[in-house]
Design a protein around this motif. Structure first.
Motif, PDB file in Angstrom:
ATOM      1  N   ASP A 142       0.809  -1.221   0.000  1.00 11.70           N
ATOM      2  CA  ASP A 142       0.000   0.000   0.000  1.00 11.70           C
ATOM      3  C   ASP A 142       0.843   1.273   0.000  1.00 11.70           C
ATOM      4  N   GLU A 143       1.944   1.265   0.773  1.00 12.15           N
ATOM      5  CA  GLU A 143       2.727   2.489   0.940  1.00 12.15           C
ATOM      6  C   GLU A 143       4.225   2.191   0.895  1.00 12.15           C
ATOM      7  N   ILE A 144       4.979   3.166   0.353  1.00 13.54           N
ATOM      8  CA  ILE A 144       6.434   3.064   0.277  1.00 13.54           C
ATOM      9  C   ILE A 144       7.022   4.231   1.065  1.00 13.54           C
ATOM     10  N   TYR A 145       7.978   3.932   1.957  1.00 12.36           N
ATOM     11  CA  TYR A 145       8.654   4.970   2.737  1.00 12.36           C
ATOM     12  C   TYR A 145      10.134   4.952   2.373  1.00 12.36           C
ATOM     13  N   CYS A 146      10.629   6.100   1.911  1.00 12.18           N
ATOM     14  CA  CYS A 146      12.018   6.193   1.450  1.00 12.18           C
ATOM     15  C   CYS A 146      12.778   7.246   2.250  1.00 12.18           C
ATOM     16  N   ALA A 147      14.041   6.933   2.551  1.00 15.71           N
ATOM     17  CA  ALA A 147      14.919   7.926   3.180  1.00 15.71           C
ATOM     18  C   ALA A 147      15.437   8.847   2.080  1.00 15.71           C
ATOM     19  N   MET A 148      15.051  10.090   2.105  1.00 11.81           N
ATOM     20  CA  MET A 148      15.354  11.034   1.033  1.00 11.81           C
ATOM     21  C   MET A 148      16.853  11.277   0.887  1.00 11.81           C
ATOM     22  N   ALA A 149      17.575  11.277   2.006  1.00 13.31           N
ATOM     23  CA  ALA A 149      19.009  11.584   1.959  1.00 13.31           C
ATOM     24  C   ALA A 149      19.810  10.506   1.241  1.00 13.31           C
ATOM     25  N   ASP A 150      19.239   9.309   1.096  1.00 12.06           N
ATOM     26  CA  ASP A 150      19.977   8.188   0.504  1.00 12.06           C
ATOM     27  C   ASP A 150      19.710   8.028  -0.988  1.00 12.06           C
ATOM     28  N   LEU A 151      18.942   8.952  -1.560  1.00 13.77           N
ATOM     29  CA  LEU A 151      18.570   8.846  -2.973  1.00 13.77           C
ATOM     30  C   LEU A 151      19.025  10.083  -3.736  1.00 13.77           C
ATOM     31  N   SER A 152      19.437   9.876  -4.975  1.00 14.89           N
ATOM     32  CA  SER A 152      19.771  11.010  -5.847  1.00 14.89           C
ATOM     33  C   SER A 152      18.475  11.627  -6.349  1.00 14.89           C
ATOM     34  N   ASP A 153      18.578  12.828  -6.936  1.00 19.28           N
ATOM     35  CA  ASP A 153      17.392  13.496  -7.469  1.00 19.28           C
ATOM     36  C   ASP A 153      16.700  12.649  -8.528  1.00 19.28           C
ATOM     37  N   SER A 154      17.487  12.027  -9.395  1.00 21.17           N
ATOM     38  CA  SER A 154      16.896  11.204 -10.461  1.00 21.17           C
ATOM     39  C   SER A 154      16.208   9.970  -9.880  1.00 21.17           C
ATOM     40  N   GLN A 155      16.783   9.399  -8.827  1.00 19.69           N
ATOM     41  CA  GLN A 155      16.156   8.230  -8.197  1.00 19.69           C
ATOM     42  C   GLN A 155      14.857   8.618  -7.491  1.00 19.69           C
ATOM     43  N   VAL A 156      14.861   9.790  -6.855  1.00 15.15           N
ATOM     44  CA  VAL A 156      13.629  10.286  -6.233  1.00 15.15           C
ATOM     45  C   VAL A 156      12.545  10.452  -7.284  1.00 15.15           C
ATOM     46  N   ASN A 157      12.910  11.067  -8.421  1.00  9.59           N
ATOM     47  CA  ASN A 157      11.937  11.262  -9.507  1.00  9.59           C
ATOM     48  C   ASN A 157      11.436   9.936 -10.051  1.00  9.59           C
ATOM     49  N   ASP A 158      12.326   8.962 -10.193  1.00  8.44           N
ATOM     50  CA  ASP A 158      11.924   7.646 -10.708  1.00  8.44           C
ATOM     51  C   ASP A 158      10.929   6.970  -9.764  1.00  8.44           C
ATOM     52  N   ILE A 159      11.193   7.076  -8.460  1.00 11.08           N
ATOM     53  CA  ILE A 159      10.301   6.447  -7.487  1.00 11.08           C
ATOM     54  C   ILE A 159       8.953   7.167  -7.442  1.00 11.08           C
ATOM     55  N   ILE A 160       8.981   8.499  -7.553  1.00  9.58           N
ATOM     56  CA  ILE A 160       7.725   9.269  -7.598  1.00  9.58           C
ATOM     57  C   ILE A 160       6.907   8.855  -8.814  1.00  9.58           C
ATOM     58  N   ASN A 161       7.576   8.739  -9.969  1.00  5.09           N
ATOM     59  CA  ASN A 161       6.877   8.331 -11.189  1.00  5.09           C
ATOM     60  C   ASN A 161       6.295   6.929 -11.050  1.00  5.09           C
ATOM     61  N   PHE A 162       7.062   6.035 -10.441  1.00  6.52           N
ATOM     62  CA  PHE A 162       6.577   4.665 -10.221  1.00  6.52           C
ATOM     63  C   PHE A 162       5.325   4.671  -9.354  1.00  6.52           C
ATOM     64  N   ALA A 163       5.368   5.424  -8.246  1.00  9.24           N
ATOM     65  CA  ALA A 163       4.222   5.470  -7.324  1.00  9.24           C
ATOM     66  C   ALA A 163       2.995   6.066  -8.000  1.00  9.24           C
ATOM     67  N   ASP A 164       3.197   7.143  -8.763  1.00  9.92           N
ATOM     68  CA  ASP A 164       2.078   7.783  -9.452  1.00  9.92           C
ATOM     69  C   ASP A 164       1.455   6.855 -10.493  1.00  9.92           C
ATOM     70  N   ASN A 165       2.302   6.177 -11.238  1.00 10.05           N
ATOM     71  CA  ASN A 165       1.814   5.342 -12.337  1.00 10.05           C
ATOM     72  C   ASN A 165       1.235   4.013 -11.873  1.00 10.05           C
ATOM     73  N   ASN A 166       1.468   3.659 -10.608  1.00  5.04           N
ATOM     74  CA  ASN A 166       0.956   2.386 -10.092  1.00  5.04           C
ATOM     75  C   ASN A 166       0.035   2.553  -8.886  1.00  5.04           C
ATOM     76  N   LEU A 167      -0.426   3.795  -8.665  1.00  3.26           N
ATOM     77  CA  LEU A 167      -1.381   4.089  -7.601  1.00  3.26           C
ATOM     78  C   LEU A 167      -0.900   3.624  -6.227  1.00  3.26           C
ATOM     79  N   LYS A 168       0.350   3.918  -5.919  1.00  3.92           N
ATOM     80  CA  LYS A 168       0.921   3.592  -4.614  1.00  3.92           C
ATOM     81  C   LYS A 168       1.171   4.875  -3.819  1.00  3.92           C
ATOM     82  N   THR A 169       0.888   4.832  -2.530  1.00  9.80           N
ATOM     83  CA  THR A 169       1.165   5.982  -1.673  1.00  9.80           C
ATOM     84  C   THR A 169       2.658   6.023  -1.369  1.00  9.80           C
ATOM     85  N   LEU A 170       3.270   7.167  -1.631  1.00  5.42           N
ATOM     86  CA  LEU A 170       4.712   7.326  -1.430  1.00  5.42           C
ATOM     87  C   LEU A 170       4.967   8.423  -0.405  1.00  5.42           C
TER      88      LEU A 170
END
Length: 450
Positions: free
Chosen positions: A190-218
């Motif tokens: 249902d939900e994904i929790y990510c540590a922001m400091a451990d991700l690059s900007d591009s990885q953050v964007n990729d995960i946001i896109n994944f959550a949006d496109n698959n109806l997951k709460t991020l």
């Protein structure tokens, strides 16, 4: 027996609204029967209660809300409601009954707070004993940054967060992120929790896109040194800050109720005032010109990507490709009366039955037929975000010229852009504005209506 996650979650706060309404009105009748018109008085105090509650967030209680916050909101609610009741009594009552008003307010607040806390603690016990009303979550990040939230999830089962798996990023970061996202899909998290400091900007964007496109709460766990924009929504799990980047206003209970009441009232007026006499007339004309049913029923994707039957007045000859091929300009399948009702958008009016049934809203992202939704989901970034809210008969994108046939990729990309803006900036006034613009465009004539 496995509990279905979130099955009844949407009914909890509307239930508390109803209970509070009953308490306020019953007490007003029994404690203050001296008013000349008890019905008007009940309407006034009920309206005032909910207006105050909407402004201070009295009903915005979540699984991570602290009891002290609930009591604090109740205190604010009580003070403002007391001032309103005393003012109403002073200006409109012929006799002075401050003692009765004070008794009414004290009893009402005590009972409402008691029930509110009872439901709060009952849900916490229910989550522990039966596993219901829960969310399945995963954690992603370096152990140091995600460990506080991991501890919170494991030591507080009463909050209803089931930590299914932890993905650490100390090594093989790309592979671990990919593994995490694949796990989320395969196991229906249902939900994904990510540590922001451990991700690059591009990885953050990729995960946001994944959550949006698959109806997951991020949600993101911020680094204490990070500076964030004011548009970011902060939540606190105990004392751990969590960031929610997708703030959909229609998810708030009061907004849901306001929008639903508006939908019911507006659709009822259209059904009674227009469809009641227009439907039999169109039935004669449509069936006289071509054989087939009066209504065209098509499967479309709605809230949370669920399929529903979308109703329209039939505007085409019966054909095998109606559910596969989108209509286009000068489509030979369209009948003569079909051209008229499509040009004037009369063919869309039966969708007010969908609104009344709760499958659609008057205003929202336009639903697409199932055969093309999957194509757009793969082709257009964030297309699936539209399914976080109910689809609408009209929408912001349609008032901006993006309705009808999708002729280029730019058409569907702009639709998605306006739909997301609408979702994150919704208000009932925006809905009313969109309705008026839609009516104006229909009367004026829309080039893309065919």
């Amino acid at each position: 027996m496995k509990t279905k996650i979130g099955r009844y979650s949407g009914y909890i706060q509307p239930f508390t609204y109803l209970i509070d309404l009953i308490i306020i009105n019953v007490l007003s009748v029994y404690i203050m029967p001296f008013h000349a018109n008890e019905i008007y008085y009940s309407v006034f105090i009920s309206f005032a209660w909910f207006v105050i509650a909407a402004n201070i967030g009295f009903y915005e209680v979540y699984r991570y809300t602290k009891v002290i916050s609930i009591v604090n909101f109740a205190f604010k609610q009580g003070i403002l409601f007391s001032l309103f009741c005393l003012a109403l009594e002073y200006f409109y009552s012929e006799t002075s009954n401050q003692k009765a008003v004070a008794l009414f307010i004290i009893l009402a607040l005590f009972l409402i707070l008691f029930i509110k806390l009872f439901i709060y603690y009952f849900l916490r016990k229910f989550r522990v004993l039966y596993g219901g009303n829960s969310r399945r979550v995963v954690l992603l990040g370096n152990y140091k940054n995600i460990n506080p939230l991991k501890t919170f999830f494991t030591e507080n089962p009463d909050y209803g967060y089931k930590l299914i798996k932890v993905f650490t990023l100390e090594d093989h970061k790309k592979e671990r992120i990919s593994e995490c996202l694949h796990f989320v899909l395969e196991n229906k998290m249902d939900e994904i929790y990510c540590a922001m400091a451990d991700l690059s900007d591009s990885q953050v964007n990729d995960i946001i896109n994944f959550a949006d496109n698959n109806l997951k709460t991020l949600k993101f766990i911020p680094n204490e040194k990070q500076i964030l924009t004011r548009s970011v929504k902060f939540e606190y799990y105990d004392y751990i800050p969590v960031i929610s980047l997708r703030n959909i206003l229609q998810d708030e209970t009061l907004n849901k109720i306001i929008k639903r009441v508006f939908d019911i009232v507006f659709s009822s007026l259209i059904i009674i005032g227009i469809l009641s006499w227009l439907t039999p007339i169109l039935a004669l004309i449509i069936k006289w010109e071509s054989k087939g049913p009066l209504f065209f029923i098509q499967k479309r994707n709605g809230l949370n990507y669920k399929e529903f039957n979308c109703y329209k007045f039939r505007s085409m000859e019966l054909n095998d490709k109606a559910d596969l091929d989108l209509s286009s300009k000068n489509d030979i399948r369209i009948t003569k009366v079909g051209k008229f009702i499509r040009k004037t958008s009369i063919d869309e009016l039966p969708q007010f039955f969908n609104v009344l049934l709760g499958e659609m809203s008057v205003v929202g992202p336009r639903p697409h037929m199932v055969s093309v939704t999957n194509i757009y989901a793969l082709k257009v970034d964030k297309f699936m975000v539209r399914h976080f809210v109910k689809p609408g008969i009209t929408g912001l994108a349609q008032t901006k010229g993006f309705r009808g046939e999708v002729e280029t990729d730019e058409d569907i990309i702009n639709r998605v852009k306006y739909d997301i803006f609408y979702m994150e900036n919704w208000s009932i006034l925006l809905d009313i504005k969109i309705i008026f613009i839609t009516i104006y465009n229909t009367l004026k004539g829309d080039e893309k209506a065919y």
